[in-house]
Write an enzyme that holds these catalytic residues in place. Structure first.
Site, PDB file in Angstrom:
ATOM      1  N   CYS A 133      61.601  34.080  39.024  1.00  0.00           N
ATOM      2  CA  CYS A 133      61.788  32.953  38.469  1.00  0.00           C
ATOM      3  C   CYS A 133      62.872  32.999  37.283  1.00  0.00           C
ATOM      4  CB  CYS A 133      60.359  32.262  37.840  1.00  0.00           C
ATOM      5  SG  CYS A 133      60.381  30.798  37.519  1.00  0.00           S
TER       6      CYS A 133
ATOM      7  N   HIS B  75      57.583  32.294  42.996  1.00  0.00           N
ATOM      8  CA  HIS B  75      56.462  33.490  42.458  1.00  0.00           C
ATOM      9  C   HIS B  75      55.747  34.116  43.562  1.00  0.00           C
ATOM     10  CE1 HIS B  75      56.824  32.193  38.156  1.00  0.00           C
ATOM     11  NE2 HIS B  75      57.093  31.182  38.552  1.00  0.00           N
TER      12      HIS B  75
ATOM     13  N   GLU C 281      53.653  36.399  43.435  1.00  0.00           N
ATOM     14  CA  GLU C 281      52.657  36.955  42.993  1.00  0.00           C
ATOM     15  C   GLU C 281      51.510  35.834  43.100  1.00  0.00           C
ATOM     16  OE1 GLU C 281      55.147  36.138  41.133  1.00  0.00           O
ATOM     17  OE2 GLU C 281      54.485  35.237  39.268  1.00  0.00           O
TER      18      GLU C 281
ATOM     19  N   SER D  54      26.309  48.872  25.260  1.00  0.00           N
ATOM     20  CA  SER D  54      25.691  47.505  25.077  1.00  0.00           C
ATOM     21  C   SER D  54      24.848  47.227  26.134  1.00  0.00           C
ATOM     22  CB  SER D  54      26.780  46.662  25.054  1.00  0.00           C
ATOM     23  OG  SER D  54      27.504  46.602  26.113  1.00  0.00           O
ATOM     24  N   GLY D  55      24.953  48.230  27.211  1.00  0.00           N
ATOM     25  CA  GLY D  55      24.206  47.748  28.538  1.00  0.00           C
ATOM     26  C   GLY D  55      25.277  47.137  29.410  1.00  0.00           C
ATOM     27  N   GLY D  56      26.309  46.773  28.992  1.00  0.00           N
ATOM     28  CA  GLY D  56      27.332  45.793  29.723  1.00  0.00           C
ATOM     29  C   GLY D  56      28.239  46.997  30.661  1.00  0.00           C
TER      30      GLY D  56
END
Ligand code: XMP
Length: 506
Positions: A78, A166, A168, A220-222
């Site tokens: 582009c 584009h 993508e 954090s447990g995440g």
């Protein structure tokens, strides 16, 4: 390591280019348009992104390609394609017949290396007001659409291409073929970048960087902090100490459960019960932003205090991931992230930072986590805000309200899991409203709290639609919550999308 460099001119699609290339098991990095990493090893090709600017704008972004062109294979997308034409004596202008959205591409030369295997007449996605009207003599036209003659070109004698569309974007039917032709065939990528290879090279780099130094990490447990911890543990073992703080705003039995799974994975974790500290500081606080500040500060204080009990710590590890890094580099400055929970921690502690996931996207973090053998229950978890239930209890937070919300949320989430709905929504949670309503239980009049249930579908949390959960499911969860959670006599379902609402209520 082999890599493609994407020079970012500020397009909304730049991250998508990176995603598509990584899907080809090829590592790539996004750099600001004027910060090419000259001299770096392993670069096999370069892509110039799109841009919100026209090349004719006085403020259009410029970059010096003299050391890049001819040295690496180059693909302009582009604005990138228009920039190459414009700076070589071509003419780019906003034409009357400009195209937005879908167009059909016709190839003139199917022997072209970039076009191999792309179907004639396939749909491509256009998204710019300008077109390349005239090209210099050295540009060979290889594709057109109904309204744009120079939709794709190659510069003769160079490994340089430009495409106006584009590739993508998903709407470009054979876009992936175009990118694969460029990355795999033209740049010669071996496609060897996989979760396993990432783990191997990262562990090696971490060992070299950290040596015998001691590192502390906040869990954090995440997903992100867990994967970062397991990766570091693999690299430096017991020199890593993790701290997991119970701020009293975690989900039902989360502290105990997550601590048990961390121990099972062999991590060296200190669990700190700091509930009282947080409840005390939150007394009388009702403003959402104030709550976030109190909770964030509480965390920094507790973490700092615990980390100081450890000896000779030199590094602070964080689970920062690529979107956070790119956002902080954003050249147009348009993306604003407001959810930094522990900004200020590195400064306060005066430690060096190590961020092993800073170049990965979220789904790549998950793939790495699976490869490391972390259980699906940790890897597949819904996002959960840093301030936890603190922003799901509207108004003042009290221990009693936390108990009510934890129980209600537990029945809701367990219900989603039991009904195979958990993985079908992006995020779900219960909210405790600061009002009471009248109900009747047996012969008694009740006057109790209202719980709102929220579930959304999203890809990144920036926009979200409410999930159409089955009525039967909502009905049975409502019954379960009202029957089992003391203090609740009414359940409602949130049917708002983002925007204009947000995912969290505070
Ligand atoms: P909103 O409510 O802004 O949420 O639509 C978008 C996503 O961000 C999460 N969120 C937070 N995460 N600290 C966090 O770490 C915060 O203060 C915070 N506020 C919202 C939210 O759960 C959702 O996934």
């Amino acid at each position: 390591m082999e890599k493609i460099i994407i020079l970012d001119f500020g397009s909304q699609y730049t991250q998508l280019i990176a995603r598509r290339i990584r899907e080809l098991n090829t590592y790539c990095e996004i750099k600001p348009y004027n910060k090419f990493p000259h001299g770096e090893e392993g670069i096999i090709g370069v892509i110039l992104s799109g841009s919100p600017y026209s090349v004719n704008d006085p403020q259009a972004l410029q970059c010096d390609l003299s050391e890049i062109r001819g040295r690496y294979p180059l693909l302009g997308i582009c604005y990138g394609a228009q920039y190459l034409a414009h700076t070589n004596g071509g003419r780019v202008a906003s034409s009357k017949t400009r195209e937005y959205g879908k167009a059909r591409l016709v190839w003139h030369d199917d022997s072209d290396a970039l076009m191999k295997g792309v179907r004639n007449d396939s749909i491509v996605w256009m998204s710019h007001g300008d077109s390349i009207i005239d090209t210099p003599d050295s540009f060979r036209n290889v594709g057109s659409t109904a309204d744009v003659k120079n939709a794709a070109y190659r510069i003769e004698g160079e490994e340089t291409w430009g495409v106006q569309f584009h590739p993508e974007v998903y709407h470009s039917e054979d876009g992936k073929v175009v990118l694969s032709n460029f990355v795999m065939n033209i740049c010669g990528s071996k496609g060897a970048w996989t979760p396993a290879s990432f783990i191997e090279s990262t562990v090696q780099q971490l060992r070299e960087k950290l040596g015998d130094d001691k590192v502390v990490l906040a869990l954090s447990g995440g997903v992100d902090s867990t994967v970062a911890a397991v990766l570091l543990n693999k690299a430096i073992g017991k020199n890593l100490t993790c701290i997991f703080v119970d701020n009293g705003l975690l989900r039902y039995k989360e502290f105990e459960n997550v601590l048990a799974s961390y121990a099972h994975m062999g991590l060296n974790v200190i669990g700190v019960d700091a509930k009282e500290h947080f409840y005390k500081n939150l007394e009388g606080v009702t403003d959402p932003e104030k709550k976030r500040k109190v909770i964030g500060k509480g965390f920094i204080d507790i973490f700092d205090q615990e980390a100081h009990k450890l000896k000779d710590i030199k590094w602070l590890a964080q689970g920062t991931i690529y979107p956070d890094v790119i956002e902080s580099l954003s050249i147009t400055g348009m993306v604003i992230k407001s959810h930094h929970n522990v900004g200020g921690l590195p400064e306060k502690m005066n430690l060096q930072l190590v961020e092993p996931l800073r170049l990965l996207f979220k789904d790549e973090v998950r793939r790495v986590g699976r490869e490391l053998g972390i259980t699906q229950s940790l890897i597949g978890r819904h996002p959960f805000p840093g301030p936890g239930l603190g922003v799901r209890i509207l108004g003042e937070v009290t221990p009693e309200k936390v108990r009510i919300l934890q129980e209600a949320d537990h029945y809701y989430i367990q219900g989603l899991i039991d009904n195979d709905l958990y993985d079908k929504v992006w995020q779900a949670g219960a909210i405790l409203l600061p009002i009471r309503s009248v109900g009747v239980m047996g012969d008694e009049r009740t006057y109790e709290y209202v719980i709102a249930l929220r579930a959304v579908n999203s890809t990144d949390g920036m926009t979200a639609t409410w999930s159409h959960l089955p009525f039967d499911f909502l009905g049975s969860v409502s019954n379960e919550i009202i029957n089992k959670v003391r203090g609740v006599n009414r359940v409602v379902y949130d049917i708002s999308s983002k925007p204009p609402s947000t995912i969290e209520w505070e």
